[in-house]
Every structure is written in C-alpha cells, then in structure tokens.
Design a protein around this motif. Sequence first.
Motif, PDB file in Angstrom:
ATOM      1  N   ILE A 105       0.850  -1.198   0.000  1.00  0.00           N
ATOM      2  CA  ILE A 105       0.000   0.000   0.000  1.00  0.00           C
ATOM      3  C   ILE A 105       0.884   1.246   0.000  1.00  0.00           C
ATOM      4  O   ILE A 105       0.651   2.197  -0.751  1.00  0.00           O
ATOM      5  CB  ILE A 105      -0.948  -0.020   1.217  1.00  0.00           C
ATOM      6  CG1 ILE A 105      -2.044  -1.066   0.994  1.00  0.00           C
ATOM      7  CG2 ILE A 105      -1.540   1.363   1.489  1.00  0.00           C
ATOM      8  CD1 ILE A 105      -2.935  -1.311   2.214  1.00  0.00           C
ATOM      9  N   ARG A 106       1.898   1.234   0.849  1.00  0.00           N
ATOM     10  CA  ARG A 106       2.854   2.355   0.908  1.00  0.00           C
ATOM     11  C   ARG A 106       3.461   2.611  -0.471  1.00  0.00           C
ATOM     12  O   ARG A 106       3.406   3.737  -0.980  1.00  0.00           O
ATOM     13  CB  ARG A 106       3.961   1.994   1.915  1.00  0.00           C
ATOM     14  CG  ARG A 106       5.117   2.951   1.968  1.00  0.00           C
ATOM     15  CD  ARG A 106       6.307   2.294   2.686  1.00  0.00           C
ATOM     16  NE  ARG A 106       6.859   1.209   1.877  1.00  0.00           N
ATOM     17  CZ  ARG A 106       7.567   0.172   2.344  1.00  0.00           C
ATOM     18  NH1 ARG A 106       7.809   0.061   3.625  1.00  0.00           N
ATOM     19  NH2 ARG A 106       8.035  -0.752   1.528  1.00  0.00           N
ATOM     20  N   ASP A 107       3.994   1.584  -1.090  1.00  0.00           N
ATOM     21  CA  ASP A 107       4.705   1.779  -2.357  1.00  0.00           C
ATOM     22  C   ASP A 107       3.758   2.182  -3.482  1.00  0.00           C
ATOM     23  O   ASP A 107       4.091   3.018  -4.323  1.00  0.00           O
ATOM     24  CB  ASP A 107       5.467   0.506  -2.729  1.00  0.00           C
ATOM     25  CG  ASP A 107       6.602   0.199  -1.742  1.00  0.00           C
ATOM     26  OD1 ASP A 107       6.991   1.098  -0.979  1.00  0.00           O
ATOM     27  OD2 ASP A 107       7.088  -0.949  -1.750  1.00  0.00           O
ATOM     28  N   THR A 108       2.580   1.595  -3.499  1.00  0.00           N
ATOM     29  CA  THR A 108       1.623   1.928  -4.556  1.00  0.00           C
ATOM     30  C   THR A 108       1.100   3.355  -4.379  1.00  0.00           C
ATOM     31  O   THR A 108       0.825   4.054  -5.363  1.00  0.00           O
ATOM     32  CB  THR A 108       0.481   0.893  -4.583  1.00  0.00           C
ATOM     33  OG1 THR A 108       1.042  -0.424  -4.654  1.00  0.00           O
ATOM     34  CG2 THR A 108      -0.431   1.100  -5.786  1.00  0.00           C
ATOM     35  N   ALA A 109       0.998   3.802  -3.133  1.00  0.00           N
ATOM     36  CA  ALA A 109       0.583   5.192  -2.894  1.00  0.00           C
ATOM     37  C   ALA A 109       1.621   6.172  -3.448  1.00  0.00           C
ATOM     38  O   ALA A 109       1.276   7.209  -4.018  1.00  0.00           O
ATOM     39  CB  ALA A 109       0.381   5.432  -1.395  1.00  0.00           C
ATOM     40  N   ILE A 110       2.884   5.839  -3.286  1.00  0.00           N
ATOM     41  CA  ILE A 110       3.941   6.705  -3.834  1.00  0.00           C
ATOM     42  C   ILE A 110       3.795   6.777  -5.352  1.00  0.00           C
ATOM     43  O   ILE A 110       3.827   7.861  -5.950  1.00  0.00           O
ATOM     44  CB  ILE A 110       5.342   6.161  -3.467  1.00  0.00           C
ATOM     45  CG1 ILE A 110       5.502   6.064  -1.947  1.00  0.00           C
ATOM     46  CG2 ILE A 110       6.425   7.039  -4.067  1.00  0.00           C
ATOM     47  CD1 ILE A 110       6.788   5.334  -1.520  1.00  0.00           C
ATOM     48  N   ALA A 111       3.639   5.631  -5.979  1.00  0.00           N
ATOM     49  CA  ALA A 111       3.523   5.590  -7.441  1.00  0.00           C
ATOM     50  C   ALA A 111       2.295   6.373  -7.910  1.00  0.00           C
ATOM     51  O   ALA A 111       2.350   7.112  -8.899  1.00  0.00           O
ATOM     52  CB  ALA A 111       3.458   4.140  -7.919  1.00  0.00           C
TER      53      ALA A 111
ATOM     54  N   GLU B 100      -8.428   1.416   8.932  1.00  0.00           N
ATOM     55  CA  GLU B 100      -7.975   2.793   9.158  1.00  0.00           C
ATOM     56  C   GLU B 100      -6.451   2.898   9.056  1.00  0.00           C
ATOM     57  O   GLU B 100      -5.922   3.908   8.581  1.00  0.00           O
ATOM     58  CB  GLU B 100      -8.408   3.297  10.546  1.00  0.00           C
ATOM     59  CG  GLU B 100      -9.913   3.465  10.702  1.00  0.00           C
ATOM     60  CD  GLU B 100     -10.623   2.164  11.080  1.00  0.00           C
ATOM     61  OE1 GLU B 100      -9.961   1.113  11.229  1.00  0.00           O
ATOM     62  OE2 GLU B 100     -11.868   2.207  11.214  1.00  0.00           O
ATOM     63  N   LEU B 101      -5.767   1.867   9.513  1.00  0.00           N
ATOM     64  CA  LEU B 101      -4.306   1.904   9.431  1.00  0.00           C
ATOM     65  C   LEU B 101      -3.854   1.886   7.974  1.00  0.00           C
ATOM     66  O   LEU B 101      -2.912   2.595   7.585  1.00  0.00           O
ATOM     67  CB  LEU B 101      -3.702   0.735  10.217  1.00  0.00           C
ATOM     68  CG  LEU B 101      -2.173   0.643  10.202  1.00  0.00           C
ATOM     69  CD1 LEU B 101      -1.524   1.936  10.698  1.00  0.00           C
ATOM     70  CD2 LEU B 101      -1.693  -0.548  11.034  1.00  0.00           C
ATOM     71  N   LYS B 102      -4.532   1.114   7.153  1.00  0.00           N
ATOM     72  CA  LYS B 102      -4.186   1.087   5.728  1.00  0.00           C
ATOM     73  C   LYS B 102      -4.386   2.466   5.101  1.00  0.00           C
ATOM     74  O   LYS B 102      -3.586   2.938   4.288  1.00  0.00           O
ATOM     75  CB  LYS B 102      -5.028   0.047   4.990  1.00  0.00           C
ATOM     76  CG  LYS B 102      -4.737  -1.382   5.435  1.00  0.00           C
ATOM     77  CD  LYS B 102      -5.601  -2.376   4.679  1.00  0.00           C
ATOM     78  CE  LYS B 102      -5.333  -3.797   5.145  1.00  0.00           C
ATOM     79  NZ  LYS B 102      -5.739  -4.059   6.556  1.00  0.00           N
ATOM     80  N   GLN B 103      -5.480   3.115   5.468  1.00  0.00           N
ATOM     81  CA  GLN B 103      -5.758   4.448   4.915  1.00  0.00           C
ATOM     82  C   GLN B 103      -4.688   5.449   5.343  1.00  0.00           C
ATOM     83  O   GLN B 103      -4.257   6.308   4.572  1.00  0.00           O
ATOM     84  CB  GLN B 103      -7.138   4.916   5.392  1.00  0.00           C
ATOM     85  CG  GLN B 103      -8.277   4.042   4.861  1.00  0.00           C
ATOM     86  CD  GLN B 103      -9.587   4.268   5.586  1.00  0.00           C
ATOM     87  OE1 GLN B 103      -9.627   4.475   6.798  1.00  0.00           O
ATOM     88  NE2 GLN B 103     -10.692   4.207   4.855  1.00  0.00           N
ATOM     89  N   VAL B 104      -4.262   5.318   6.589  1.00  0.00           N
ATOM     90  CA  VAL B 104      -3.286   6.251   7.141  1.00  0.00           C
ATOM     91  C   VAL B 104      -1.895   5.994   6.556  1.00  0.00           C
ATOM     92  O   VAL B 104      -1.129   6.927   6.304  1.00  0.00           O
ATOM     93  CB  VAL B 104      -3.326   6.135   8.685  1.00  0.00           C
ATOM     94  CG1 VAL B 104      -2.072   6.666   9.315  1.00  0.00           C
ATOM     95  CG2 VAL B 104      -4.569   6.837   9.220  1.00  0.00           C
TER      96      VAL B 104
END
Lengths: 179, 179
Positions: A105-111, B100-104
Amino acid sequence: MTEIEARRSVRTYLDLPVEAEKLSRLLKAARLAPSGSNTQPWAFLVVKERETREKIAAAVHNQHWMAQAPVHIVCVGDVRSRIPEDAGPLRLDENSPQEELKQVIRDTAIAAEHIVLEAQAVGLSTCWTAWFRQDELRPLLGIPEDKYVLCVLTVGYSDSHPDARPRKPLDSMLHLEKW
Amino acid sequence: MTEIEARRSVRTYLDLPVEAEKLSRLLKAARLAPSGSNTQPWAFLVVKERETREKIAAAVHNQHWMAQAPVHIVCVGDVRSRIPEDAGPLRLDENSPQEELKQVIRDTAIAAEHIVLEAQAVGLSTCWTAWFRQDELRPLLGIPEDKYVLCVLTVGYSDSHPDARPRKPLDSMLHLEKW
C-alpha cells in the motif's frame, strides 16, 4: 515545487480526451517511484470506456462526477513479490493483517502520487478516490482477489480550480528531536 | 517532471547542515499532500542530534550510513482522526488488521514522497528507509504505541548520484480497460 502547491482534487472535467503521449508520461512517472527492495509491487489499469467508468463511479459510492473524467487509472498493489511463490491462494481485503500488504500500500501510494504530480505538470487534473470495497470493485474489473486496489485516480482536463482545502498548522504535526 | 526522473535513493552524505529554510520547505510540501476526507493523519519528527540518528540507524538494521545524513525525518501515521474519540487504548504493529491503518499508511506515504520530491527540487538528497520494527523504533523516540511509523527519510547534501535502479517494463505493469 509548483506541482505540489497547485495540485487540487478536481471533481469536474471537460469533455476532452487525454492525449496518449501525456497518459504515457503519467505512467512512466509512476514506474519511477521508489519501492521497498525495489519490488515495484504495483499495477495500473487504465480505463477509458465510458460504460466501465460509469460502473466504477457507481462502485465508488455513486460518485457520478467520476464518470465525467475521460480516464480512470486504477492503482493496484500486488503482494506476490513479497511472499513465497508457493504461498497458495490468497484473498485480501480492507481488514487483512499482513505486513506485506502494508508495504505494498505504501509503495503503490507513492507511485499513484507520482501520477498525480506528473499530471499537474502537464496540465491535467486528477482526484484520488478510495471510497469503495475491494469486493465490489475487483469483480467489476476482473482483478484477482490476491490484488489490492489502492485507489482510482480520475484524470482529465478541467476548467475548475478549487480553493485549497484547509490544512492543520504545521506546528501541530511537527515534533523536534523527540515525540 | 525533472524531480521524479532525477530522484535516487542516496546512501552517502556530505558533512554539511541542511538550512532551516529548506527543511521548512520540505515539511510544507508534506502538509500539502492530499488525504482521505482531508484527515491529514500524519506527523513528522525531525531529528538532527547525532546520537539519536545513530540510534535510529542501529534500529533500522544497523544501516550505519543513515547516521551520516544530518537530518532524519520520521514520518508517522495517526489513526485517531479515523476512529471514535473514546476508542480507548490501541497498540498498532506490522500485523494490525485495521482498515484505518491502511488508509493512514497510504496518506502518510503520499506526504513522505512530497518531502522526497521537494528535497530533490531544492538540491537535497534523500532515502526512504522502513526496515525496522515498530516496537524497536517507537520507544527510542518516545512515539506512543497507537501511532505507526511509516518510514525514516534521510535528508542531506550528497555528491553521490547512483545510477537508476532497474525497472520492470511498463507493459508488464499495465492493463487496458480490464485486468
């Protein structure tokens, strides 16, 4: 950066197509995002067909304005790069606990944000949308259950430039040296 | 965008301080990130003290190069904006299942990448690091257990400009109209 300052979440679009060359620039910008261990755990589904855009808009809590945007980019995270090849079937949803899903999720959010900022740079407007359930959006688009849809970005030309949304004071989000 | 193309994960830094004005620009860029329902669910802990940077580097799998960077920005996600005020004690870690953690994590990743790209724009180098455990890093910095540390960004001047890491072909991450 002017792109960061000028970006807005835009919810009205003009009836104008997005040039293939510009769309390609957005996707190339996504591809250059950093990712943990360079796993590049993302995929992008580009939707231009009106009927599909209307179905997506309906699945995102009936936000019908979304269908106005000539392009939807569905940004999808893929944990397979982080788990054993023989891990077997996997179904991810909003309450899955896996650490790998958080990393993806972190990496895809950056992209995805690279797409948004690159769009700003080439004169296109966008909006992040994520108010949907995996189980509603995935079947609509044929996305397997082991993939996680992070967001649908609407992309298009707009003559709307909303005021900036209010922001908390910088001090309230800042800690120096220690929490 | 030149910043997206030029960005690298830089792991050697010069012994030069980061000007307060530039640091402030990075944090202002983070503050302008989009977030779900405009919750702005993030906080930034700026660490300049050498001893703390060394402790952080040790906690991030002994990546001692990190301590070279004169500034660490610890990017922290806060789910409290998304849960009831009376939700009571909460302990988050790498395997917490909450939506919520995923969203954050998503929103804090966007804000962190704004820092990275703004740094690039003002001539600073950065590296995303996230190879740590919540339970090791949080106590070190006094961060409460209901907050989630997304990453530590190293920030500083560098004369290193590594080659771009290899990327998968764009076609391999792209789907048109349907998966």
